[in-house]
Design a protein around this motif. Sequence first.
Motif, PDB file in Angstrom:
ATOM      1  N   PHE A   1      -0.664  -8.692   9.813  1.00 32.95           N
ATOM      2  CA  PHE A   1      -0.593  -7.271  10.137  1.00 32.95           C
ATOM      3  C   PHE A   1       0.542  -7.037  11.130  1.00 32.95           C
ATOM      4  O   PHE A   1       0.720  -7.813  12.079  1.00 32.95           O
TER       5      PHE A   1
ATOM      6  N   SER B   1      -1.224   1.063   5.264  1.00 31.50           N
ATOM      7  CA  SER B   1      -2.529   1.158   5.903  1.00 31.50           C
ATOM      8  C   SER B   1      -2.964   2.607   6.012  1.00 31.50           C
ATOM      9  O   SER B   1      -2.174   3.536   5.824  1.00 31.50           O
TER      10      SER B   1
ATOM     11  N   ILE C   1      -9.829  -2.940   9.429  1.00 39.18           N
ATOM     12  CA  ILE C   1      -8.657  -2.159   9.048  1.00 39.18           C
ATOM     13  C   ILE C   1      -8.754  -1.829   7.554  1.00 39.18           C
ATOM     14  O   ILE C   1      -9.334  -2.592   6.772  1.00 39.18           O
TER      15      ILE C   1
ATOM     16  N   ILE D   1      -6.306  -1.119   4.369  1.00 41.42           N
ATOM     17  CA  ILE D   1      -4.933  -1.220   3.883  1.00 41.42           C
ATOM     18  C   ILE D   1      -4.936  -0.896   2.392  1.00 41.42           C
ATOM     19  O   ILE D   1      -6.006  -0.784   1.773  1.00 41.42           O
TER      20      ILE D   1
END
Length: 236
Positions: A9, A46, A161, A163
């Motif tokens: 990332f 993202s 997260i 993405i």
Amino acid sequence: MVQTVSLSFFRFPKGFARVWAFTQMGFARWPMSRLPDVGFWKLCGSGVGEGFTPRPNWSVYAILATWPDLETAERLTAEAPVFRRYHDHAGEALSVFLTTTSVRGRGSGREPFEVTEAPRPGPVAALTRATIRPSKALQFWAAGPDISDVIGADPNVRFKIGIGEVPWFRQVTFSIWPDTSTMAAFARGNGPHGRAIRAVREGDWFSEELYARFRVRSVRGTWEGRNPVADLEIAA
């Protein structure tokens, strides 16, 4: 050799660095395809939030890849020219190295992850990759933000997260948990996540889906100024 999965990332500061990062969604494809020893790989943007979200986050990008072993993964994600350029432009970077403990489904028409070991104590990661049917997109995105909010509020999750490879239609969520029990408690509960899973099954929202669980082998770098598993013991 044991297949290793890497997720790298990168967070980019405002200005030219973000413009550069956006262009790499196209320009980095050729150098990635030429990397020695790389297997399955995807370049991802993202979303704003903790999971599946429809709003893009122009500051964060990711590279998902598979490698023949941990040493190769750690070396090439640090030294290969394409990764080096990402590191040089980013303000912060985090790479997570994983081995697969379970997988169900397919990604891009193939099975990208090899199950190489059984679950064991220590931090674990979960990845969900889904291709949303265009006809079901509105229904899906009506539920996605609720799941995102719940993941973010869970005190056990160490990193989370959302993405995606194709905005709004091909999405990935990734999260790291202290152990399998805390991860399972979130996934199997009767909250928004559990209801969304039932809706997926009943409504046939996805044309392709993949669910994978991993052992966290190592972590390099920081995110929001910290290593998300620094206080957890990673088994050798």
